[in-house]
Structure formats: structure tokens, C-alpha cells
Motif scaffolding. Sequence first.
Motif, PDB file in Angstrom:
ATOM      1  N   PHE A 182      -6.083   8.924  -2.351  1.00 51.50           N
ATOM      2  CA  PHE A 182      -5.821   8.519  -1.050  1.00 51.50           C
ATOM      3  C   PHE A 182      -7.379   8.321  -0.628  1.00 51.50           C
ATOM      4  N   ASN A 183      -8.355   9.258  -0.928  1.00 52.57           N
ATOM      5  CA  ASN A 183      -9.795   9.022  -0.504  1.00 52.57           C
ATOM      6  C   ASN A 183     -10.393   7.823  -1.210  1.00 52.57           C
ATOM      7  N   GLU A 184      -9.806   7.705  -2.617  1.00 44.02           N
ATOM      8  CA  GLU A 184     -10.247   6.603  -3.357  1.00 44.02           C
ATOM      9  C   GLU A 184     -10.042   5.093  -2.628  1.00 44.02           C
ATOM     10  N   ASN A 185      -8.776   5.251  -2.010  1.00 41.83           N
ATOM     11  CA  ASN A 185      -8.210   3.994  -1.391  1.00 41.83           C
ATOM     12  C   ASN A 185      -8.342   3.827   0.017  1.00 41.83           C
ATOM     13  N   LYS A 186      -9.026   4.970   0.601  1.00 40.21           N
ATOM     14  CA  LYS A 186      -9.009   4.944   1.989  1.00 40.21           C
ATOM     15  C   LYS A 186      -9.475   3.783   2.876  1.00 40.21           C
ATOM     16  N   SER A 187     -10.612   3.129   2.400  1.00 35.99           N
ATOM     17  CA  SER A 187     -11.121   1.924   3.160  1.00 35.99           C
ATOM     18  C   SER A 187     -10.243   0.905   3.095  1.00 35.99           C
ATOM     19  N   GLU A 188      -9.203   0.919   2.042  1.00 33.14           N
ATOM     20  CA  GLU A 188      -8.088  -0.257   2.238  1.00 33.14           C
ATOM     21  C   GLU A 188      -7.168   0.240   3.096  1.00 33.14           C
ATOM     22  N   PHE A 189      -6.884   1.618   3.266  1.00 37.42           N
ATOM     23  CA  PHE A 189      -6.094   2.215   4.337  1.00 37.42           C
ATOM     24  C   PHE A 189      -6.342   1.379   5.641  1.00 37.42           C
ATOM     25  N   LYS A 190      -7.824   2.013   5.837  1.00 41.15           N
ATOM     26  CA  LYS A 190      -8.311   1.947   7.325  1.00 41.15           C
ATOM     27  C   LYS A 190      -8.161   0.399   7.711  1.00 41.15           C
ATOM     28  N   ALA A 191      -8.418  -0.513   6.578  1.00 42.15           N
ATOM     29  CA  ALA A 191      -8.369  -1.923   6.918  1.00 42.15           C
ATOM     30  C   ALA A 191      -6.925  -2.259   7.495  1.00 42.15           C
ATOM     31  N   PHE A 216       0.679  -1.284  -0.004  1.00 41.46           N
ATOM     32  CA  PHE A 216       0.094   0.017  -0.130  1.00 41.46           C
ATOM     33  C   PHE A 216       0.950   1.050  -0.115  1.00 41.46           C
ATOM     34  N   PHE A 217       1.887   1.396   0.924  1.00 40.54           N
ATOM     35  CA  PHE A 217       2.848   2.373   0.937  1.00 40.54           C
ATOM     36  C   PHE A 217       3.604   2.722  -0.309  1.00 40.54           C
ATOM     37  N   LYS A 218       3.956   1.662  -1.122  1.00 40.11           N
ATOM     38  CA  LYS A 218       4.696   1.650  -2.297  1.00 40.11           C
ATOM     39  C   LYS A 218       3.555   2.097  -3.271  1.00 40.11           C
ATOM     40  N   LYS A 219       2.409   2.039  -3.444  1.00 41.09           N
ATOM     41  CA  LYS A 219       1.425   2.492  -4.282  1.00 41.09           C
ATOM     42  C   LYS A 219       1.067   4.070  -3.798  1.00 41.09           C
ATOM     43  N   LEU A 220       0.834   4.426  -2.580  1.00 46.89           N
ATOM     44  CA  LEU A 220       1.034   5.570  -1.814  1.00 46.89           C
ATOM     45  C   LEU A 220       1.995   6.707  -2.453  1.00 46.89           C
ATOM     46  N   GLU A 221       3.220   6.159  -2.596  1.00 52.64           N
ATOM     47  CA  GLU A 221       4.454   6.691  -2.717  1.00 52.64           C
ATOM     48  C   GLU A 221       4.296   7.441  -4.317  1.00 52.64           C
ATOM     49  N   LYS A 222       3.843   6.560  -5.068  1.00 52.49           N
ATOM     50  CA  LYS A 222       3.434   6.979  -6.547  1.00 52.49           C
ATOM     51  C   LYS A 222       2.293   7.964  -6.793  1.00 52.49           C
ATOM     52  N   ASN A 223       1.251   7.852  -5.605  1.00 54.68           N
ATOM     53  CA  ASN A 223       0.106   8.453  -5.737  1.00 54.68           C
ATOM     54  C   ASN A 223      -0.206   9.380  -4.562  1.00 54.68           C
ATOM     55  N   ASN A 224       1.029  10.067  -4.233  1.00 53.53           N
ATOM     56  CA  ASN A 224       0.668  10.910  -3.013  1.00 53.53           C
ATOM     57  C   ASN A 224      -0.008  12.281  -3.125  1.00 53.53           C
ATOM     58  N   ILE A 243       4.647   7.890   4.070  1.00 51.92           N
ATOM     59  CA  ILE A 243       4.710   6.598   3.521  1.00 51.92           C
ATOM     60  C   ILE A 243       5.051   5.608   4.337  1.00 51.92           C
ATOM     61  N   HIS A 244       4.767   5.696   5.547  1.00 51.11           N
ATOM     62  CA  HIS A 244       5.251   4.718   6.899  1.00 51.11           C
ATOM     63  C   HIS A 244       4.166   4.844   7.768  1.00 51.11           C
ATOM     64  N   PHE A 245       4.358   3.627   8.854  1.00 49.46           N
ATOM     65  CA  PHE A 245       3.798   3.691   9.948  1.00 49.46           C
ATOM     66  C   PHE A 245       4.768   4.003  11.077  1.00 49.46           C
ATOM     67  N   GLY A 246       4.644   5.119  12.099  1.00 53.24           N
ATOM     68  CA  GLY A 246       5.403   5.403  13.182  1.00 53.24           C
ATOM     69  C   GLY A 246       4.677   5.052  14.453  1.00 53.24           C
ATOM     70  N   GLY A 247       5.096   4.501  15.420  1.00 55.51           N
ATOM     71  CA  GLY A 247       4.630   4.315  16.788  1.00 55.51           C
ATOM     72  C   GLY A 247       5.525   4.288  18.088  1.00 55.51           C
TER      73      GLY A 247
END
Length: 225
Positions: free
Chosen positions: A25-34, A12-20, A79-83
Motif C-alpha cells: 500500500f505504501n508503495e502505491n499510496k500516490s495512486e490511491f490518493k489520486a 486498484f481495489f482488485k490489486k489491493l485485495e491480492k496485496n493487502n 477493499i471498498h469506498f464507503g460514504g
Amino acid sequence: MSHSIPKETLSFFKKLEKNNDRDWFNENKSEFKAIEAKVKSSYNHLGELMNAHDQIEKIKIFRIYRDVRFSKNKLPYKIHFGGSFARRKPELRGGYYLHIQPNNESFIATGFWEPNKEDLLRIRKEFEMDDSEMRAILNNTEFKSIWGDFVGDELKTAPKGFNKEHLSIDLIRKKQFIFTKKYTDKEVIAEDFLEVANDAFKKVRPYFDYMSDVLTTNLNGESLL
């Protein structure tokens, strides 16, 4: 139920990097939320593993949205998760961090990112007086094999009030006291990655015990708590 980092996180982050941009993001938000829900579960599971050998007070997973107000980089999404994993204050000092990013950019980190000026002075004064315990930790074979040496910002010369010729000046001039360990994409999505990360965090304990002792006592060794 698997608590490992889901494979689709990296893709997902690889795709987001190309489509930032916001439209993609709004079109793919449900995938991100999952994905985000699974990743949060992974972070919480790691926190549970860590609580077997430490006392984690708070787990904070940072938002995907970038604060672009003061940044030249105006891309809206990370294009990452941090915690971060905070230890119980005031007696337990230091913290842990897990960063998940594709293209072998994932890492774990531990230590002291932004010590306040009082803590920074106290640490420097300790090193000025006696650096032997810190050296013993840094030179421990097992510790070194996992964490290597300090990374982070440091002064080019001595801080005010310290001798630039001091034998511990390499430690005294540091402004951050951080260790990091990088992981490949393959390692991150492995079934046992959270156990591996937990084990590395567990091995940092002598360092945290030492620094917590320094930061909760004065130079005479008397408790400040």
C-alpha cells in the motif's frame, strides 16, 4: 469535468485485495490518493444532486484503514469506498450510503441503521397502532421495483411488551429499517451512475417523509420539535 466513479477505483481495489499489506500500500499510496481525490469529488457531486430534492447536512467518506483491534480479520485495508449522506437534523430523519467495491459488490443503501432505543420504540408503537401508511409505501410498484423490501437485523419473536400474534409483527420485530440496491461493476463506472443513484435516492422520499413525521411526533400526532 467528469464526476463519474473512475474506472481505476475498481482495478486498484482488485490489486489491493491480492496485496493487502502495508508495504504494498505504501508503495502505491500516490495512486490511491489520486483515486481517492476523484472519488471524493464524485461523492460530493452526488451530494449536490441530492440537495436538489433533499437537505444533506453532511457527507462523510470513510477511511481506507480498517480498525483491526477487535476483529479476527487483521488485514489492514478495506477493499471498498464507503460514504454516508446525513439529512438535516432534527426534523429530517434517515440517511443514505454509497458503497463502491469491485466484483459486482457495489450498492446503495438508505434508511435507519441503528435507531436508538427511543426511536425504535416509537417506530414499533406506530406500527402497532397503524401500519397502513408503511404498507402502502412498501407496496408501491415504483418503490418496490427499485428498493424491494426491508433488509437488516430483526428479532426472532416479539420485542418485550408487544404481542407476538400482532398482525404487524413482521414490522414490529425489526431492529433496522434499511433498503439496499446492488450494482454491477459496469453500472458503477458508467457515465450516468451518479444520476442513477440519485434518482433511486429521490424515490425513497415517501418513506423518509413518513418516518420523519413518526419520529418528530408523539403517538397523538403532536410535534416533539
